[in-house]
Enzyme design. Structure first.
Site, PDB file in Angstrom:
ATOM      1  CG  ASN A  23      -2.109  -1.028   0.912  1.00 41.95           C
ATOM      2  OD1 ASN A  23      -2.189  -1.603  -0.186  1.00 41.95           O
ATOM      3  ND2 ASN A  23      -2.934  -1.280   1.912  1.00 41.95           N
ATOM      4  NE  ARG A 121     -12.661  -0.133  -1.364  1.00 40.45           N
ATOM      5  CZ  ARG A 121     -11.498  -0.795  -1.494  1.00 40.45           C
ATOM      6  NH1 ARG A 121     -11.533  -2.088  -1.747  1.00 40.45           N
ATOM      7  NH2 ARG A 121     -10.354  -0.180  -1.386  1.00 40.45           N
ATOM      8  N   PRO A 122     -17.194   3.363  -3.361  1.00 39.32           N
ATOM      9  CG  PRO A 122     -18.414   4.744  -1.943  1.00 39.32           C
ATOM     10  CD  PRO A 122     -17.795   3.385  -2.023  1.00 39.32           C
ATOM     11  CG  ASP A 124     -19.013   9.517  -2.663  1.00 38.91           C
ATOM     12  OD1 ASP A 124     -19.543  10.038  -1.680  1.00 38.91           O
ATOM     13  OD2 ASP A 124     -18.205   8.575  -2.557  1.00 38.91           O
ATOM     14  CE  LYS A 161     -17.715   7.974   4.005  1.00 39.53           C
ATOM     15  NZ  LYS A 161     -18.337   6.653   3.722  1.00 39.53           N
ATOM     16  CB  VAL A 164      -5.906   5.755   2.388  1.00 42.64           C
ATOM     17  CG1 VAL A 164      -4.548   5.526   1.756  1.00 42.64           C
ATOM     18  CG2 VAL A 164      -5.880   5.483   3.884  1.00 42.64           C
TER      19      VAL A 164
HETATM   20  C1  EPZ Z   1      -6.792   2.055   1.030  1.00 43.79           C
HETATM   21  O1  EPZ Z   1      -7.943   1.839   0.253  1.00 43.79           O
HETATM   22  C2  EPZ Z   1      -6.075   0.714   1.086  1.00 43.79           C
HETATM   23  N1  EPZ Z   1      -5.723   0.272  -0.263  1.00 43.79           N
HETATM   24  C3  EPZ Z   1      -6.996  -0.330   1.729  1.00 43.79           C
HETATM   25  O2  EPZ Z   1      -6.273  -1.559   1.805  1.00 43.79           O
HETATM   26  C4  EPZ Z   1      -7.313   0.134   3.131  1.00 43.79           C
HETATM   27  O3  EPZ Z   1      -8.208  -0.788   3.741  1.00 43.79           O
HETATM   28  C5  EPZ Z   1      -7.968   1.502   3.090  1.00 43.79           C
HETATM   29  O4  EPZ Z   1      -7.139   2.451   2.371  1.00 43.79           O
HETATM   30  C6  EPZ Z   1      -8.134   2.008   4.509  1.00 43.79           C
HETATM   31  O5  EPZ Z   1      -8.779   3.172   4.566  1.00 43.79           O
HETATM   32  C7  EPZ Z   1      -4.557   0.719  -0.817  1.00 43.79           C
HETATM   33  O6  EPZ Z   1      -3.823   1.485  -0.238  1.00 43.79           O
HETATM   34  C8  EPZ Z   1      -4.227   0.202  -2.181  1.00 43.79           C
HETATM   35  P1  EPZ Z   1     -10.349   4.638   1.622  1.00 43.79           P
HETATM   36  P2  EPZ Z   1      -8.839   3.117  -0.234  1.00 43.79           P
HETATM   37  O7  EPZ Z   1     -10.617   5.601   0.528  1.00 43.79           O
HETATM   38  O8  EPZ Z   1      -7.986   4.306  -0.354  1.00 43.79           O
HETATM   39  C9  EPZ Z   1     -15.044   5.415   1.587  1.00 43.79           C
HETATM   40  C10 EPZ Z   1      -5.880  -3.840   1.455  1.00 43.79           C
HETATM   41  O9  EPZ Z   1      -6.394  -4.840   1.965  1.00 43.79           O
HETATM   42  N2  EPZ Z   1     -14.949   6.248   0.382  1.00 43.79           N
HETATM   43  O10 EPZ Z   1      -9.468   5.048   2.757  1.00 43.79           O
HETATM   44  O11 EPZ Z   1      -9.620   2.689  -1.409  1.00 43.79           O
HETATM   45  C11 EPZ Z   1     -14.726   3.944   1.333  1.00 43.79           C
HETATM   46  O12 EPZ Z   1     -15.839   3.273   0.762  1.00 43.79           O
HETATM   47  C12 EPZ Z   1      -6.755  -2.665   1.041  1.00 43.79           C
HETATM   48  O13 EPZ Z   1      -4.648  -3.669   1.265  1.00 43.79           O
HETATM   49  C13 EPZ Z   1     -16.112   6.866  -0.077  1.00 43.79           C
HETATM   50  O14 EPZ Z   1     -17.179   6.713   0.508  1.00 43.79           O
HETATM   51  O15 EPZ Z   1      -9.814   3.269   1.017  1.00 43.79           O
HETATM   52  C14 EPZ Z   1     -14.402   3.448   2.724  1.00 43.79           C
HETATM   53  O16 EPZ Z   1     -15.619   3.179   3.410  1.00 43.79           O
HETATM   54  C15 EPZ Z   1      -8.235  -2.934   1.262  1.00 43.79           C
HETATM   55  N3  EPZ Z   1     -16.054   7.646  -1.191  1.00 43.79           N
HETATM   56  C16 EPZ Z   1     -13.735   4.672   3.385  1.00 43.79           C
HETATM   57  O17 EPZ Z   1     -14.049   5.796   2.540  1.00 43.79           O
HETATM   58  C17 EPZ Z   1     -14.879   7.841  -1.873  1.00 43.79           C
HETATM   59  O18 EPZ Z   1     -14.895   8.584  -2.882  1.00 43.79           O
HETATM   60  C18 EPZ Z   1     -12.219   4.571   3.471  1.00 43.79           C
HETATM   61  O19 EPZ Z   1     -11.755   4.136   2.204  1.00 43.79           O
HETATM   62  C19 EPZ Z   1     -13.692   7.198  -1.407  1.00 43.79           C
HETATM   63  C20 EPZ Z   1     -13.754   6.409  -0.270  1.00 43.79           C
END
Ligand code: EPZ
Length: 419
Positions: A23, A121-122, A124, A161, A164
């Protein structure tokens, strides 16, 4: 498709070298599009997700060579602005290439990433960010087609929210933008800090990395770089949980204590002993008692969602009742039914798993459903009585490098078979 066959009941004793972080290296590789000079990333884990991203970057015009764990990337010129569905669907994070394509060229066509096993995984928030930056986009046939004035105008943005990916996206969009940009409620994960530090070494001007408020002064261009990929905190945490379940003592080499502090404090409550030295950590589990602990996943520095499946296996063999609440993803309990088939007593109640520890698990045929779930099933197989066969192990290969070899070197009995 490969499967793993595990004969359970062996303690883990030995040293485990922790590989480069999946990651961390994925966004660092994408950042190679931000410069027309050479980038070398050392300590790359050659995982299937890394191989997928290599194919995508090559399709955009990056020349890539892989020699002795080091990746040499050079994008003299972006020759293609389209990241295709057949590659993006394999590895959602490749959607992030949209940022450097817009920052460098002002135009991009990137396949929408789609959902995955753990959630919808939206995107938005990504789209909100484009609107705020006055980047025009349309969504046609599963692709986002975006056009930006060049250079992009800097912006102030507040994440509704913690995300990452959105924080990575902002860093790459804003560091070549015109003027100053500010991001509030930014993610603080180590991987965000590592990407930001890489960009700063390339000439970007980013302040506040690791805090909720990031300020970026746009610059004209970024230079080449030679950087080391940091070790994988999720891999290290997975092994720490494994030895806490099997008993024994493991030395995790070239890893960082602070990045897993929350996990280590929890493992100490379950009865493991943790000792840290300069860049290694010793985990010892001598008594048979595993004490239950309630866990809630949350953004860093809280308990990482990427270790939730693994710690659930430990709680499944604890000597009491515990509860795990998953606050990040809406469907990250796919491993529960497979653990129940091995004798675990786990009941789901929306975003909570209620676990009654049992003395032991029984070997069974189970199926990996996603990356981190496959690790939880391996830990279950290590402690189960008898033989466990885990199918669809391609999920594991996405994010863990040589996992079964590392465990076998510490006394486990794991065999990979190709069907
Ligand atoms: C990163 O994913 C990691 N992936 C994930 O690891 C990790 O679980 C996650 O961050 C932790 O937050 C990589 O680094 C490649 P987020 P990411 O955006 O960036 C919501 C693994 O197992 N959200 O932080 O895609 C989303 O649905 C993976 O290695 C929206 O609602 O995750 C989630 O509920 C799995 N709208 C929350 O935010 C958006 O536009 C956090 O997701 C974007 C995200």
């Amino acid at each position: 498709m490969d499967s793993l066959i595990i004969n359970g009941g062996k303690k883990l004793i030995g040293n485990i070298p922790i590989s480069g972080s999946k990651n961390a290296c994925l966004p660092m590789m994408i950042a190679s599009l931000m410069t027309d000079e050479k980038m070398t990333l050392n300590n790359i884990p050659m995982l299937s997700d890394v191989k997928t991203l290599i194919s995508i970057l090559k399709s955009l015009g990056t020349n890539i060579e892989y020699k002795k764990d080091n990746l040499h990337l050079h994008t003299k010129e972006i020759i293609n602005h389209k990241a295709s569905y057949d590659l993006v669907k394999k590895m959602r994070a490749s959607f992030w290439v949209l940022a450097p394509l817009l920052a460098k060229k002002g135009y991009a066509e990137v396949s929408l990433p789609g959902g995955c096993a753990i959630g919808t995984r939206p995107i938005d928030i990504y789209l909100e960010m484009l609107k705020e930056m006055n980047i025009k986009y349309s969504i046609n046939n599963g692709y986002i087609v975006a056009k930006a004035e060049s250079p992009i105008r800097g912006l102030n943005f507040k994440l509704e929210k913690k995300s990452v990916g959105c924080t990575h996206f902002f860093l790459m969009l804003a560091c070549l933008a015109n003027g100053t940009s500010k991001l509030s409620n930014a993610a603080c994960e180590p991987e965000v800090v590592q990407l930001g530090m890489l960009l700063n070494k390339m000439g970007a001007k980013i302040r506040g990395l690791g805090s909720k408020k990031i300020i970026i002064e746009g610059v004209e261009k970024l230079n080449g770089i030679n950087e080391i990929v940091p070790s994988d905190r999720i891999e290290a945490g997975t092994f720490a949980i494994a030895v806490s379940a099997t008993g024994g003592r493991i030395k995790l080499e070239n890893t960082n204590y602070d990045e897993n502090k929350t996990l280590f404090k929890i493992l100490e409550k379950t009865g493991s002993k943790i000792n840290k030295s300069k860049n290694s950590i010793n985990i010892e589990k001598t008594n048979d008692e595993i004490y239950p602990v309630n866990i809630k996943t949350s953004p860093y520095p809280g308990f990482p969602t990427d270790l939730q499946a693994q710690i659930m296996t430990l709680m499944a063999i604890s000597n009491g009742q515990s509860e795990i609440k998953e606050n990040i993803f809406e469907n990250r309990f796919m491993h529960v039914q497979e653990l129940v088939r091995m004798g675990a007593n786990i009941k789901l109640d929306k975003d909570k798993a209620l676990i009654r520890g049992t003395r032991s698990l029984n070997g069974a045929n189970v199926m990996a459903t996603d990356l981190r779930a496959s690790a939880s099933l391996i830990i279950a197989g290590l402690v189960a009585i008898g033989k466990t066969t885990i199918s669809r192990i391609y999920h594991l290969d996405r994010g863990f490098y040589n996992l079964e070899c590392k465990l076998n070197n510490c006394g486990a009995s794991i065999k990979r078979i190709s069907e």
